[in-house]
Motif scaffolding. Structure first.
Motif, PDB file in Angstrom:
ATOM      1  N   THR A 221      46.780  55.803 -11.887  1.00 50.74           N
ATOM      2  CA  THR A 221      47.551  56.655 -12.601  1.00 50.74           C
ATOM      3  C   THR A 221      47.858  57.968 -11.987  1.00 50.74           C
ATOM      4  O   THR A 221      47.163  57.993 -10.648  1.00 50.74           O
ATOM      5  N   VAL A 222      48.472  59.084 -12.147  1.00 47.24           N
ATOM      6  CA  VAL A 222      48.822  60.388 -11.492  1.00 47.24           C
ATOM      7  C   VAL A 222      47.382  61.047 -10.954  1.00 47.24           C
ATOM      8  O   VAL A 222      47.284  61.644 -10.247  1.00 47.24           O
ATOM      9  N   LYS A 223      46.320  60.717 -11.782  1.00 46.56           N
ATOM     10  CA  LYS A 223      44.952  61.298 -11.651  1.00 46.56           C
ATOM     11  C   LYS A 223      43.969  60.614 -10.763  1.00 46.56           C
ATOM     12  O   LYS A 223      42.997  60.908 -10.494  1.00 46.56           O
ATOM     13  N   GLY A 224      44.663  59.618  -9.978  1.00 48.24           N
ATOM     14  CA  GLY A 224      43.789  58.704  -9.299  1.00 48.24           C
ATOM     15  C   GLY A 224      43.456  57.376  -9.837  1.00 48.24           C
ATOM     16  O   GLY A 224      44.593  56.786 -10.511  1.00 48.24           O
ATOM     17  N   PHE A 225      42.518  56.569  -9.855  1.00 54.19           N
ATOM     18  CA  PHE A 225      42.350  55.446 -10.044  1.00 54.19           C
ATOM     19  C   PHE A 225      41.454  55.172 -11.474  1.00 54.19           C
ATOM     20  O   PHE A 225      40.661  56.295 -11.630  1.00 54.19           O
ATOM     21  N   TYR A 226      41.782  54.398 -12.279  1.00 50.69           N
ATOM     22  CA  TYR A 226      40.814  54.499 -13.432  1.00 50.69           C
ATOM     23  C   TYR A 226      40.332  52.994 -13.658  1.00 50.69           C
ATOM     24  O   TYR A 226      41.340  51.753 -13.357  1.00 50.69           O
ATOM     25  N   GLU A 227      39.630  52.684 -14.385  1.00 50.13           N
ATOM     26  CA  GLU A 227      39.000  51.490 -14.757  1.00 50.13           C
ATOM     27  C   GLU A 227      39.793  50.724 -15.914  1.00 50.13           C
ATOM     28  O   GLU A 227      39.874  51.225 -16.624  1.00 50.13           O
ATOM     29  N   SER A 228      39.790  49.314 -15.638  1.00 48.45           N
ATOM     30  CA  SER A 228      40.118  48.601 -16.737  1.00 48.45           C
ATOM     31  C   SER A 228      38.955  48.064 -17.501  1.00 48.45           C
ATOM     32  O   SER A 228      37.724  48.454 -16.989  1.00 48.45           O
ATOM     33  N   SER A 229      39.076  47.489 -18.647  1.00 42.74           N
ATOM     34  CA  SER A 229      37.717  47.062 -19.155  1.00 42.74           C
ATOM     35  C   SER A 229      36.842  46.025 -18.401  1.00 42.74           C
ATOM     36  O   SER A 229      35.897  45.775 -18.470  1.00 42.74           O
ATOM     37  N   ASP A 230      37.663  45.398 -17.398  1.00 36.95           N
ATOM     38  CA  ASP A 230      37.246  44.493 -16.500  1.00 36.95           C
ATOM     39  C   ASP A 230      36.334  44.661 -15.422  1.00 36.95           C
ATOM     40  O   ASP A 230      35.812  43.903 -14.961  1.00 36.95           O
ATOM     41  N   PHE A 231      36.523  45.925 -14.994  1.00 40.68           N
ATOM     42  CA  PHE A 231      35.909  46.170 -13.554  1.00 40.68           C
ATOM     43  C   PHE A 231      35.773  47.772 -13.530  1.00 40.68           C
ATOM     44  O   PHE A 231      36.678  48.539 -14.103  1.00 40.68           O
ATOM     45  N   LYS A 232      34.856  48.173 -12.794  1.00 42.62           N
ATOM     46  CA  LYS A 232      34.795  49.629 -12.455  1.00 42.62           C
ATOM     47  C   LYS A 232      35.309  49.871 -11.025  1.00 42.62           C
ATOM     48  O   LYS A 232      35.141  48.765 -10.238  1.00 42.62           O
ATOM     49  N   VAL A 233      35.907  51.057 -10.721  1.00 45.44           N
ATOM     50  CA  VAL A 233      36.283  51.568  -9.335  1.00 45.44           C
ATOM     51  C   VAL A 233      35.189  52.225  -8.890  1.00 45.44           C
ATOM     52  O   VAL A 233      34.799  53.143  -9.608  1.00 45.44           O
ATOM     53  N   ARG A 234      34.536  51.815  -7.842  1.00 44.80           N
ATOM     54  CA  ARG A 234      33.418  52.528  -7.110  1.00 44.80           C
ATOM     55  C   ARG A 234      33.885  53.294  -5.757  1.00 44.80           C
ATOM     56  O   ARG A 234      34.840  52.743  -5.224  1.00 44.80           O
ATOM     57  N   THR A 235      33.550  54.535  -5.587  1.00 43.89           N
ATOM     58  CA  THR A 235      34.156  55.068  -4.527  1.00 43.89           C
ATOM     59  C   THR A 235      33.261  55.672  -3.514  1.00 43.89           C
ATOM     60  O   THR A 235      31.928  55.989  -3.995  1.00 43.89           O
ATOM     61  N   VAL A 236      33.430  55.600  -2.267  1.00 41.76           N
ATOM     62  CA  VAL A 236      32.553  56.014  -1.383  1.00 41.76           C
ATOM     63  C   VAL A 236      33.102  56.711  -0.389  1.00 41.76           C
ATOM     64  O   VAL A 236      34.375  56.587  -0.037  1.00 41.76           O
ATOM     65  N   VAL A 237      32.504  58.024  -0.109  1.00 39.64           N
ATOM     66  CA  VAL A 237      33.197  58.841   0.782  1.00 39.64           C
ATOM     67  C   VAL A 237      32.874  58.320   2.232  1.00 39.64           C
ATOM     68  O   VAL A 237      31.855  58.355   2.620  1.00 39.64           O
ATOM     69  N   THR A 238      33.820  58.053   3.028  1.00 38.82           N
ATOM     70  CA  THR A 238      33.771  57.678   4.468  1.00 38.82           C
ATOM     71  C   THR A 238      33.845  58.621   5.383  1.00 38.82           C
ATOM     72  O   THR A 238      33.297  58.784   6.688  1.00 38.82           O
ATOM     73  N   LYS A 239      34.644  59.851   5.016  1.00 36.60           N
ATOM     74  CA  LYS A 239      34.632  61.018   6.148  1.00 36.60           C
ATOM     75  C   LYS A 239      34.442  62.203   4.957  1.00 36.60           C
ATOM     76  O   LYS A 239      35.321  62.603   4.124  1.00 36.60           O
ATOM     77  N   GLU A 240      33.343  63.051   5.399  1.00 39.93           N
ATOM     78  CA  GLU A 240      33.080  64.207   4.600  1.00 39.93           C
ATOM     79  C   GLU A 240      34.102  65.263   4.499  1.00 39.93           C
ATOM     80  O   GLU A 240      34.806  65.339   5.703  1.00 39.93           O
ATOM     81  N   PRO A 241      34.311  66.031   3.628  1.00 37.05           N
ATOM     82  CA  PRO A 241      35.205  67.134   3.671  1.00 37.05           C
ATOM     83  C   PRO A 241      35.111  68.062   4.866  1.00 37.05           C
ATOM     84  O   PRO A 241      33.971  68.363   5.050  1.00 37.05           O
ATOM     85  N   LYS A 242      36.085  68.174   5.436  1.00 37.37           N
ATOM     86  CA  LYS A 242      36.012  69.226   6.652  1.00 37.37           C
ATOM     87  C   LYS A 242      37.373  69.922   6.988  1.00 37.37           C
ATOM     88  O   LYS A 242      38.469  69.395   6.725  1.00 37.37           O
TER      89      LYS A 242
END
Lengths: 212, 212
Positions: A56-77
């Motif tokens: 969506t415009v707001k990023g990703f959202y989950e369907s009822s079938d799966f969750k989106v898991r997010t990992v920060v791979t580079k810290e904000p700098k």
DNA sequence: AAGTGGTCTAGACCACGCG
DNA sequence: GCGTGGTCTAGACCACTTT
């Protein structure tokens, strides 16, 4: 699923509001692919295909079938703007440094999206990833800073995966990958969020929907 | 370019209508990427980047910098449904034959998009390409049949170009290509239009925008 | 303070689907 | 005929930007 929502008139009575307002709310559900309207019949709840990844415009959202898991791979700098950003920056943005961070989105055990994000330091302070509300940058903006996404522009390209993308997504260098360049516009004046996404669409295509 | 439209109040006076209606019209311009709104300031006219290819729910439209030319490569003919269509068909569609045709979109001399289209015979008669109003299928629907597009759902994937796609777009087999599967919903009940597009995004990325 | 867009209320009429 | 969504008018109040 396959059934119909209460009518717009029912909703407006139930929530003591007007049909106009109910319709605005339903539009959101339409855009996110949850319902479709059928003239003269009603608003039909859609089945969610289980193999669909959604954006969506707001990023990703989950369907009822799966969750989106997010990992920060580079810290904000704080850093300089990356010329990879496809959108022309405003003068204030060009004259400012920016905050950059990188995330990987997982569905189940699979890395599906590598996401680079930038925003201008002149419009918003750096936010550490530990401060992200429920791990979400957008939720943080909304809840801690009262900043809402008011719209976005997206450019889609099919490209070959480069080294960094391939490594993060567990695919081969040269594999086709969907690149999405996004500018999010926000309710805070002068603040745009820029994104550069690399999506492995082999199992989870990106879906968009639109009505009216 | 870079200037502002008259205010919503000005428009509503000038056209003897209400702000609500003016706002609906402006939303269309926003979605097509012509303007953005700035709270407290006005509606800003955007510069159109000359290298942008654009896609709206109604198909392709031209920027000020180039025209999209369309060539019908396979005449509309009655056939069976192709399983490549990503969307679940309705029962009426499944039980009906369909009309299929293929087009190539050119920008300048370059073939940029190969487009397959299907619709169900039970909801609309076959239309020969010679009957297309100004060469456009969508214009024909609108003007000859009073059928309007009311919405669409799109799935984006990066894939490798197969033989047919490569040949039509003048690229190599295996090159990355953007595949877009679309279902258009229409104002005619039971009529959906299905599309399978292969876009060479090397020079003309596909753009989308969204507001509110 | 004045003008802009953002949101909402209240109510009307129309087109479509269905019994 | 009735209920549904689609569209529109008329007007209010708010938040933001500029002068």
């Amino acid at each position: 699923m396959g059934s119909y929502l209460p009518s717009e008139n029912d909703f407006s009575e139930q929530f003591n509001t007007t049909r106009t307002t109910v319709r605005r709310a339903l539009e959101e559900l339409i855009r996110e692919g949850y319902i479709v309207k059928e003239h003269g019949k009603g608003s039909k709840v859609l089945e969610r295909s289980k193999f669909l990844g959604l954006l969506t415009v707001k990023g990703f959202y989950e369907s009822s079938d799966f969750k989106v898991r997010t990992v920060v791979t580079k810290e904000p700098k704080i850093t300089q703007w990356d010329p990879i950003i496809e959108f022309p920056l405003t003068e204030e943005e060009r004259n400012s440094e920016c905050v950059y961070f990188q995330r990987v989105r997982y569905i189940h055990k699979n890395a599906v999206v590598l996401e680079n994000n930038w925003y201008s330091l002149h419009a918003l302070e750096p936010i550490k990833s530990e401060e992200f509300v429920e791990g979400s940058f957008f939720k943080t903006l909304s809840q801690e800073y009262l900043i809402e996404i008011t719209g976005s522009e997206q450019e889609f390209r099919a490209v070959r995966a480069l080294e960094e993308v391939a490594k993060n997504l567990g695919i081969a260098v040269g594999d086709p990958i969907l690149q999405i360049c996004i500018r999010f516009r926000t309710s805070r004046s002068g603040l745009n969020l820029y994104g550069n996404l690399y999506c492995n669409t082999a199992d989870y295509p990106i879906r968009n929907s639109y009505f009216l």
